[in-house]
Design a protein around this motif. Structure first.
Motif, PDB file in Angstrom:
ATOM      1  N   HIS A  57       0.746  -5.315  -4.803  1.00  0.00           N
ATOM      2  CA  HIS A  57       0.334  -6.607  -5.352  1.00  0.00           C
ATOM      3  C   HIS A  57      -1.097  -6.495  -5.874  1.00  0.00           C
ATOM      4  CE1 HIS A  57       3.615  -7.659  -2.628  1.00  0.00           C
ATOM      5  NE2 HIS A  57       3.766  -8.795  -3.344  1.00  0.00           N
ATOM      6  N   HIS A  58      -1.391  -7.334  -6.872  1.00  0.00           N
ATOM      7  CA  HIS A  58      -2.756  -7.405  -7.399  1.00  0.00           C
ATOM      8  C   HIS A  58      -3.015  -8.808  -7.937  1.00  0.00           C
ATOM      9  CE1 HIS A  58      -6.500  -6.235  -9.255  1.00  0.00           C
ATOM     10  NE2 HIS A  58      -6.069  -6.704 -10.436  1.00  0.00           N
ATOM     11  N   ASP A  59      -4.106  -9.414  -7.468  1.00  0.00           N
ATOM     12  CA  ASP A  59      -4.472 -10.780  -7.872  1.00  0.00           C
ATOM     13  C   ASP A  59      -3.317 -11.753  -7.630  1.00  0.00           C
ATOM     14  OD1 ASP A  59      -7.018 -10.132  -8.586  1.00  0.00           O
ATOM     15  OD2 ASP A  59      -6.609  -9.952 -10.741  1.00  0.00           O
ATOM     16  N   GLY A  60      -2.618 -11.563  -6.510  1.00  0.00           N
ATOM     17  CA  GLY A  60      -1.525 -12.461  -6.157  1.00  0.00           C
ATOM     18  C   GLY A  60      -0.239 -12.200  -6.905  1.00  0.00           C
ATOM     19  N   LYS A  61      -0.241 -11.175  -7.731  1.00  0.00           N
ATOM     20  CA  LYS A  61       0.963 -10.859  -8.495  1.00  0.00           C
ATOM     21  C   LYS A  61       1.598  -9.586  -7.941  1.00  0.00           C
ATOM     22  CE  LYS A  61      -0.921 -12.783 -12.792  1.00  0.00           C
ATOM     23  NZ  LYS A  61      -1.284 -12.473 -14.186  1.00  0.00           N
ATOM     24  N   LYS A  62       2.898  -9.598  -7.883  1.00  0.00           N
ATOM     25  CA  LYS A  62       3.626  -8.421  -7.434  1.00  0.00           C
ATOM     26  C   LYS A  62       3.759  -7.441  -8.578  1.00  0.00           C
ATOM     27  CE  LYS A  62       7.860  -6.934  -5.114  1.00  0.00           C
ATOM     28  NZ  LYS A  62       9.143  -7.358  -4.513  1.00  0.00           N
TER      29      LYS A  62
END
Length: 605
Positions: free
Chosen positions: A553-558
């Motif tokens: 995940h990154h910045d709340g995105k999968k």
């Protein structure tokens, strides 16, 4: 007494007939001559006393000057000016006493010139000492000119004293001659006068001879070295009592002067012994400083901890002999101090210690224990140790190591210990900087894996070892599938997350002696010591499966799933000519894996 004798002579003369008035006058004249002789003796005594005190003051001034030059302590010369003033006063007094005798006066002038010359020399040496030019002053003293001047002074004093003594004897002889002549006159004139004059002469002779004998005996004993010789008993005459008192006073002063000279000599001997000791200490310090210089030169050239340990173990026991010890270096990643060197039979079973176990590291300063109970013991020190010294090695306020000595460091070795600490601390810092610089040149800054440059260096090393030992090793090249889409869809920061996660998985999938590198972009290369192709494929397959199961995940995105394609080649000296050939083979296998659908492993044929 003499005045009393004169009164008696006058009284007897008044009884004698008028015809003997002339004879009585002669007797009176003889009495006056006798009085003059006694006065001359007193004068001679005074001259002797003045010259003796002058020599004593000169010797004392010389002793203070030499004490000052030897010890560099100005307190040795605190009475110098007073002594010089006293010498000048006595010289003027001597000149007054001898001015009625031209020969003696000339000698006194010559003596005064010699004394003045010696005083000028002493003042010059004191002046040089005040200016801190001690070596120049000592050279002047060692020239021997001062000793020669003093010998000449003593000779001049002896000449004056001998002349005065001869004059005194001449006057005594004259006195006796006059007495005998007067006696003959009295005999020729009158039996009564004979008896009177004879009685008077007997009284006078006894009054002179016994005191003179006692005084001369005391002076002779004193001259032969008996400093306790004094004129004791009643002289029977006021003048001789005064003369005896004067002699005793002079003898007391001379005795005190000799004692002072002997005391000064003892001080000079002690000062010389102390200077010799200091000279030996300085010589040892010079040798130790030379060793320190050699050690510092080698420490700066050390490239590994092993080299640094060898240098420390070779030089420290020579710089501070008789004390065992150990050197610890700080490991930042583990917050431990690891022992990298030890010398002698040091009672220290700890290969590592924590900063909290040492009071020197806690306090940021040296910590010493001279005996049980004198201070708090560090927990890293063995219980049977009675004395030790811990010195923290600091650089820019940070701990870089610990210097441990088992025993008591002598006070004169403290400065050597400080120099050791500085050199060793600088060497540890230098080695750490070199290590950090090397890490920066061989590591990929993003993933922490080795870079292409290090890979090429180690690949050459592995090939040389394989050819020498006839062994094999594997090359694995992996590439993240569709990595460009990750950057396009989620941004480069997300791509960095994917690269770092993949690097961590690759690092954990292989053994610690395998070399994992990032070739660039999303491409990785592993040099594995596995000599079996099946085992190499098994490890790679386990890695491929682990990567595919990652949930990122990154910045709340999968993020999308990570897959990698791998190309494997197994090195053997008969299979490939060089490192470029095996990399090319593995790269071609990777290319086939990509073209066959990705997320797979292909072995080079």
């Amino acid at each position: 007494m003499l005045h009393s004798l004169t009164s008696r002579i006058v009284a007897v003369g008044s009884i004698v007939s008028t015809s003997l008035v002339f004879l009585s006058g002669l007797l009176l004249s003889a009495s006056h001559n006798m009085t003059a002789s006694f006065e001359w003796n007193s004068r001679k005594q005074k001259i002797t006393e003045v010259m003796s005190e002058t020599l004593s003051d000169l010797r004392e001034a010389q002793s203070e000057e030499r004490g000052y030059l030897l010890t560099k302590d100005a307190s040795f010369a605190e009475n110098f000016d007073d002594l010089i003033n006293a010498i000048n006063s006595k010289e003027k007094l001597l000149e007054q006493l001898l001015k009625d005798n031209p020969v003696q006066y000339e000698r006194s002038v010559a003596l005064q010139a010699a004394v003045s010359q010696r005083v000028v020399t002493l003042k010059k040496l004191i002046s040089l000492a005040h200016q801190g030019r001690f070596d120049e002053a000592r050279t002047e003293v060692l020239s021997g000119r001062g000793r020669i001047d003093m010998v000449l002074l003593v000779q001049k004093v002896n000449e004056i004293q001998e002349t005065e003594h001869e004059l005194l004897l001449e006057r005594l002889a004259t006195l006796k001659t006059h007495a005998a002549w007067n006696k003959q006159l009295v005999i020729g004139g009158s039996m009564i006068i004979i008896f009177l004059v004879g009685g008077l002469l007997l009284i006078v002779t006894l009054g002179i001879r016994n005191p003179m004998r006692m005084i001369l005996m005391a002076m002779s004993d004193f001259g032969n070295g008996d400093l306790k010789a004094r004129v004791n008993g009643h002289m029977g005459c006021t003048e001789f009592d005064m003369l005896a008192h004067g002699y005793n006073t002079m003898a007391n002063r001379l005795e005190h002067a000799v004692e002072a000279q002997e005391a000064s000599d003892r001080k000079l001997v002690a000062a010389n012994a102390e200077l010799t000791h200091h000279s030996n200490v300085l010589k040892l310090r010079g040798q130790s400083l030379e060793l320190l210089g050699e050690m510092a030169h080698r420490l700066q050239a050390a490239r590994t901890e092993q080299e640094l340990s060898t240098i420390v173990c070779a030089f420290v026991p020579r710089v501070i002999p008789g004390i065992n010890g150990a050197l610890y270096a700080h490991n930042n990643s583990r917050n431990l101090l690891l022992r990298i060197a030890h010398w002698g039979n040091v009672a220290c079973g700890h290969d590592s210690l924590t900063p909290d176990s040492c009071w020197a590291l806690r306090l940021g300063q040296s910590h010493s224990v001279s005996h049980q109970g004198s201070d708090i013991f560090c927990t890293h020190v063995e219980k049977d140790v009675t004395s030790y010294h811990c010195e923290p090695l600091l650089a820019n306020g940070e701990v870089v190591g610990l210097f441990y000595l088992q025993g008591t460091v002598a006070e004169e070795n403290r400065f050597l210990l400080s120099a050791l600490i500085e050199n060793i601390a600088a060497a540890l810092v230098n080695q750490k900087l070199q290590k950090d610089l090397r890490e920066q040149t061989i590591r990929d800054p993003l993933t922490g894996l080795y870079n292409r440059r290090y890979m090429e260096e180690m690949l050459g090393f592995e090939i040389a070892r394989s050819r020498r030992e006839d062994t094999t090793f594997g090359i694995i090249i992996g590439d993240i599938d569709h990595f460009k889409k990750v950057n396009d869809d989620f941004g480069h920061d997300a791509g960095d997350v994917v690269l770092c996660s993949a690097a961590a998985e690759i690092q954990s999938a292989f053994r610690s002696n395998d070399i994992v590198c990032r070739l660039g972009g999303e491409e990785f290369l592993i040099i594995s010591a596995v000599d079996s192709l099946d085992t190499l494929v098994m490890h790679t397959e386990r890695l491929r499966t682990a990567l595919a199961s990652l949930d990122l995940h990154h910045d709340g995105k999968k993020l999308r799933k990570i897959t990698m394609s791998f190309g494997i080649a197994l090195w053997h000296k008969n299979a490939f000519a060089n490192g470029a050939a095996i990399i090319k083979a593995a790269d071609e296998a990777l290319y086939r894996a990509k073209s066959e659908g990705r997320d797979r492993i292909v072995v080079a044929t």
